[in-house]
Design an enzyme around this catalytic site. Structure first.
Site, PDB file in Angstrom:
ATOM      1  N   LYS A  67       0.845  -1.201   0.000  1.00 23.64           N
ATOM      2  CA  LYS A  67       0.000   0.000   0.000  1.00 23.64           C
ATOM      3  C   LYS A  67       0.879   1.251   0.000  1.00 23.64           C
ATOM      4  O   LYS A  67       1.922   1.278   0.662  1.00 23.64           O
ATOM      5  CB  LYS A  67      -0.900  -0.007   1.236  1.00 23.64           C
ATOM      6  CG  LYS A  67      -1.974   1.083   1.249  1.00 23.64           C
ATOM      7  CD  LYS A  67      -2.884   0.956   2.476  1.00 23.64           C
ATOM      8  CE  LYS A  67      -3.993   1.992   2.469  1.00 23.64           C
ATOM      9  NZ  LYS A  67      -4.864   1.876   3.667  1.00 23.64           N
ATOM     10  N   SER A 142      -9.749   1.667   2.675  1.00 22.56           N
ATOM     11  CA  SER A 142      -8.919   2.498   1.825  1.00 22.56           C
ATOM     12  C   SER A 142      -7.842   1.715   1.085  1.00 22.56           C
ATOM     13  O   SER A 142      -7.278   2.213   0.125  1.00 22.56           O
ATOM     14  CB  SER A 142      -8.238   3.594   2.659  1.00 22.56           C
ATOM     15  OG  SER A 142      -7.341   3.008   3.604  1.00 22.56           O
ATOM     16  N   SER A 166      -9.972  -0.512   6.856  1.00 24.41           N
ATOM     17  CA  SER A 166      -9.364  -0.334   5.534  1.00 24.41           C
ATOM     18  C   SER A 166      -8.692  -1.568   4.959  1.00 24.41           C
ATOM     19  O   SER A 166      -8.338  -1.580   3.788  1.00 24.41           O
ATOM     20  CB  SER A 166      -8.347   0.811   5.567  1.00 24.41           C
ATOM     21  OG  SER A 166      -9.048   2.032   5.631  1.00 24.41           O
TER      22      SER A 166
END
Ligand SMILES: [Zn+2]
Lengths: 478, 471, 94
Positions: A67, A142, A166
């Site tokens: 990420k 997210s 997330s």
């Protein structure tokens, strides 16, 4: 889709370079927009190096997607924000050091909601990521890029971060496994903070075993993170979490918090999760209803705390040491203009709300109040865990929604997090696993454990997976 | 009793850098950066890079407790860090990690030499925080076209020591600063000679009016000057029928004036909240252990000097006013007569050092011992001793070399006698004056003898020989 | 209820320059979120302690040993949008 052990197996006859090249090709052809940065050159070079040296680490030669809020030395790290466009960290996050030691190859940095503020990966400056199951739908957020990459076969496993769901949300929307560990089990050193007291780095893979293997490599104490704890504190008997992967739930006590099945929950989701609980009961577990009366207030408390911490965390983005710089006038004006130009709408909204919640005259009403509610939520969990080993609930109240469907209505978007945020407020571990489909879209259920009892949720998830087939379904064409 | 006619109330916030630690307060960067290029001793933590996290330096906490105890403070059992949210380019994270509720120590005092004898100044609190970086402006802050930033200093451990508004004159403020610096140096946690080691913000009000906060004071002398200016300014405002407003003012050291900093920045709202990346400290039990290791502090050492060495309280006070001076004196007093040593270290050497803006480190204690030895054995005169000290400070060398080079050895009696006879012969006027009862005329004859012997004669001997010849 | 004027103050506190458009746009959205947050008023938290950290950790320290984690001057300055000599370059202060 290949598991880690299958990839390791294939390396005996083939090479890391071949594996990396294969994933790179899929990324190149993909329309998912799962990656912000593809580290093509460094990945291939590293694969060749591993091939020639014959390294034998846990993940030697296997590519992983990271990420884009986790610092990677020498690879651009943007948090999906314009303000960090071009920022190349001069250091590695703790988890990256661990992965490199294990021989993993960073194949790229994945798309996300800007600064991890979102549930849909639509707030990225680099455009939305698409759901491999339906290109018109969001992958969740997210960590949407990390989940879509795994579900779409662009990486065998990946790292995300979970501040209020997330990791679990996109795992659920993309039909894969996502683990959010107990607060403190994985060092946050190098994870670009959104809300420090809530977030943990988490792992994605197509099956519980791969998620666990990844977790085993990145968990553990780090002296650079004051909130990091040693694994000796955990309930784990053996040396690895993988040793908890036993196909057996006999005598397991499952708590079912009815508050997580309220009227906003999609019928298909509710049915799938209740069926899953039945499956586990058939395998020898026992379930009971537990009361978690403060769940209703978790969402507000979560958002107030997260926004307050974020408003302070994001103050460092002033364009002086790194990141975007606009034309100079006086310092304070330049500062304000850099941020006006560099942050997107949702980030600005959250900074402003957080600033307001901490400001003179409102601090007690919002920030302090939220922290007191947090105590009540934590007590709900403590009470429930007196009677049960794990809690099972839907990860998300509904399957993936359409791109653009909720983005203009903050409240409706925030409401999506209703089942995931209590876990972060309490700091307990939770894993989302595929448990069904609704209208052709995957559904995830979350298995929540006590502090440091990752072993219980991993075993439950593993047993469920061993006895069902949901995780073997892949999106069409992937 | 001191009459504070203008109702002056001064409180000081002193930032003491714990620069004797090896590393900064929240990261492993070295504190030894003073001779190195800018931005060469930094890391993700003190540079505020995204993702970096602070970890508390244990020694910094111990040092803070030491200071708290030395300032007679209560050391709290529970303490924690907060974020103070404000923005300045020297602050790399956009907030400063500091303390707010639950500071590490509070409620102490120190005794200073006040306007009317011993005066007690209350210590409100002493709390830990991190130092910002260093800003360089081209010219002055208000005219500079840009600002340059060096983060080597960023993250240095600071103690902010906040006093009660108990000082009644700029002189008392300066005495307070001298005393405070002296105490922290005694604790071996602070070197006041390093750049930026001690910085002062001063709050001052007069006649019950609003207070002004003066920032950017970097020396004790500067504090006194800034406060003197500020008193005159505030008096003038009142004299003209105005009202002193509460504001922050910037001390311009070069011009010795304070300037209003009134701007939008004034609307501060620091939004304090507990630093989520640090956990609270429970340090009950630390204080007694640390107290047991505290070194002798200035006041105690002063009393001991009077008792042990039989020197005057004034000498003892002066000698203990700086740690290095006190150590120097004690080393000399161990091997020489302590009273003679006090006179020569305190009255002579200290004066010569001050005159040259030098510190005691510029002088070797072996040299002081040699000089005292030469004096006691009457090989040199007191004037000769002063000359040696000056020469050592100005040119270096050793006392023995200087004695030889300047021929400072005391001359023998017959040479003085010959010089006296010549002086009497060459100054009939002075002789006549003396004989007519003007005793002072003898001084000019002594002067003549000294001149003839190039100062090597002992003045008292010369006087005795002259008297014998004139009788 | 926050007004447009409150929003300007918040924008200043947060150092976010807001266009007139943004002020119009954000005010109702922020108010709708704050309205939602106000549901917390109905919870009685009398006597409840706030939870700052979920784990009861305390006294986490580092030894006073130098050399861990420092980066070179070149690395430090490598991301600076503006620099001069060996310094980061910021705009004028006033
Ligand atoms: Zn550092």
């Amino acid at each position: 889709m290949a598991t880690i052990n299958e990839l390791k197996e294939s390396m005996h006859s083939g090479s890391s370079e071949e594996i990396v090249a294969e994933y790179l090709e899929r990324i190149e052809k993909s329309k998912l927009n799962a990656f912000i940065t593809v580290a093509k050159e460094s990945a291939i070079n590293r694969a060749r190096e591993i091939d020639s040296k014959g390294e034998k680490g846990m993940f030697s030669g296997i590519p992983i997607a990271i990420k884009d809020n986790i610092s990677t030395k020498g690879i651009q790290t943007t948090c999906a924000s314009k303000i960090l466009s071009g920022y190349v960290p001069p250091y590695d996050a703790h988890v990256i050091e661990r992965l490199k030691e294990a021989g993993a190859i960073i194949i790229g940095k994945t798309n996300m909601d800007e600064f991890a503020m979102g549930t849909s990966t639509e707030t990225s400056f680099y455009g939305p990521t698409r759901n491999p199951w339906d290109m018109e739908r969001v992958p969740g957020g997210s960590s949407g890029g990390s989940a879509a990459a795994v579900a779409g076969g662009e990486a065998p496993f990946s790292l995300g971060s979970d501040t209020g769901g997330s990791v679990r949300c996109p795992a659920s929307f993309c039909g894969i496994v996502g683990l959010k560990p107990t607060y403190g089990v994985i060092s946050r050193y190098g994870l670009i903070s959104y809300a420090n007291s809530l977030e943990q780095i988490g792992s994605f893979a197509t099956c519980v075993r791969d998620v666990t293997m990844l977790f085993d490599v990145i968990a553990g104490h780090d002296s650079r993170d004051s909130t990091s704890v040693d694994r000796i504190d955990t309930h784990l008997d053996a040396r690895t979490y993988a040793s908890a992967l036993v196909n057996d739930v006999k005598g397991l006590k499952i708590g079912v918090p009815e508050e997580y099945f309220d009227e906003g929950t999609d019928k298909g989701v509710e049915n799938s999760v209740r069926d899953a609980i039945n499956t586990l009961e058939e395998l020898g577990a026992k379930s009971q209803i537990v009361m978690m009366p403060h769940t209703k207030y978790a969402l507000s408390a979560y958002y107030i705390i997260a926004m307050s911490e974020a408003s302070s965390n994001l103050a460092r983005f002033d364009g002086m040491r790194y990141g975007l710089r606009t034309e100079d006038s006086d310092w304070h004006t330049t500062f304000s203009q850099v941020r006006a130009a560099g942050f997107g709408d949702e980030v600005k909204r959250r900074i402003m709300l957080g600033t307001y919640a901490l400001s003179a005259g409102y601090h007690d009403r919002y920030y302090l109040k939220a922290l007191k509610i947090r105590t009540l939520i934590k007590q709900d969990f403590e009470l429930a865990f007196k009677d049960v080993d794990v809690l099972i609930a839907p990860t998300m109240p509904y399957p993936a929604f359409k791109i653009g469907e909720k983005i203009d209505d903050p409240i409706s978007l925030y409401l999506s997090d209703v089942d995931t945020v209590p876990v972060n407020l309490a700091g307990v571990p939770s894993i989302s696993v595929p448990c069904g489909f609704s209208g052709g879209l995957p559904i995830g259920m979350q298995i929540i454990g006590k502090h440091f009892d990752e072993a219980a949720i991993l075993r439950t998830a593993f047993t469920f997976e061993e006895n069902t087939d949901f995780h073997n379904k892949t999106p069409e064409g992937m | 009793m001191y009459e504070n006619r203008d109702g002056i109330m001064i409180g000081l916030e002193v930032h003491v850098q714990l620069n004797r630690l090896k590393t900064k307060v929240f990261c492993g960067c070295t504190t030894d950066y003073h001779n190195d290029p800018p931005n060469s001793h930094v890391c993700p933590v003190c540079l505020g890079l995204p993702g970096a996290l602070p970890v508390i330096n244990k020694k910094a906490v111990e040092a803070a407790i030491k200071v708290g105890l030395a300032l007679n403070c209560r050391v709290e059992e529970h303490t924690q860090f907060y974020r103070k949210n404000y923005y300045y380019p020297d602050l790399p994270k956009g907030f400063q990690i500091t303390q707010y509720d639950f500071p590490i120590s509070s409620g102490g005092y120190i005794i200073i030499e006040g306007e009317d004898g011993e005066h007690r100044v209350g210590i409100t609190r002493a709390h830990m925080e991190e130092d910002p970086g260093r800003l360089v402006h081209e010219g002055t802050i208000d005219k500079s076209k840009y600002t340059l930033i060096d983060y080597n200093r960023s993250g240095m451990a600071l103690l902010e020591i906040v006093s009660d508004p108990d000082m009644r004159s700029p002189k008392e403020a300066r005495r307070y600063l001298d005393k405070l610096r002296n105490i922290v140096e005694y604790l071996d946690i602070f070197d006041g000679d390093l750049e930026g080691a001690l910085r002062v913000d001063a709050n001052i009000s007069i006649m019950g009016g609003q207070r002004a906060e003066i920032k950017n004071i970097s020396s004790h002398k500067g504090a006194e000057k800034a406060l003197l200016f500020e008193i005159v300014r505030q008096k003038n405002v009142i004299r003209r029928g105005g009202i002193v407003v509460q504001e922050t003012r910037h001390f311009d050291e070069a011009r010795e004036i304070t300037l209003s900093m009134r701007s939008k920045e004034e609307a501060h709202d620091y939004r304090y909240f507990p630093e989520p990346d640090l956990v609270p400290l429970k340090i009950s039990g630390w204080a007694p252990a640390i107290k047991a290791t505290l070194p002798e502090l200035p006041d105690a050492r002063r009393m001991r000097f009077v008792e042990e060495y039989g020197i005057t309280d004034d000498h003892a006070r002066a000698l203990t006013s700086e740690l290095k001076l006190a150590i120097f004196y004690e080393d000399v007093a161990e091997k020489a007569d302590p009273r003679t040593a006090a006179v020569w270290v305190c009255d002579v050497l200290k004066g010569e050092l001050n005159y040259r803006d030098m510190t005691i480190e510029a002088f070797k204690k072996e040299h002081m011992l040699s000089i005292i030895e030469l004096l006691v054995s009457k090989k040199i005169t007191e004037d000769g001793a002063v000359e040696i000290i000056r020469a050592l400070l100005d040119k270096g060398g050793s006392p023995e070399e200087i004695v030889k080079e300047k021929s400072l050895l005391k001359v023998e009696g017959d040479i003085v006698s010959i010089a006296a006879a010549e002086a009497i012969k060459e100054n009939p006027g002075a002789v006549a004056d003396y004989n007519s009862g003007k005793e002072k005329a003898l001084n000019s004859l002594v002067g003549a003898v000294m001149k003839k012997t190039k100062g090597r004669a002992d003045a008292r001997t010369a006087r005795e020989i002259l008297l014998g010849k004139l009788r | 209820m926050i007004t447009k004027k409150d929003l300007e103050h918040i924008g200043w506190l947060a150092r976010l320059e807001l266009s007139d458009d943004e002020k119009e746009k954000y005010t109702p959205k922020l108010n709708s979120v704050l309205d939602y947050f106000n549901e917390l008023d109905e919870v009685d938290t009398e006597g409840v302690e706030p939870t700052y950290h979920v784990l009861q950790l305390y006294n986490v320290f580092r030894d006073d040993e130098p050399g861990i984690g420092s980066i070179t001057q070149e690395e430090a300055l490598s991301n600076a949008p503006k620099k001069q000599d060996e310094f980061f370059k910021a705009p004028r202060m006033m």
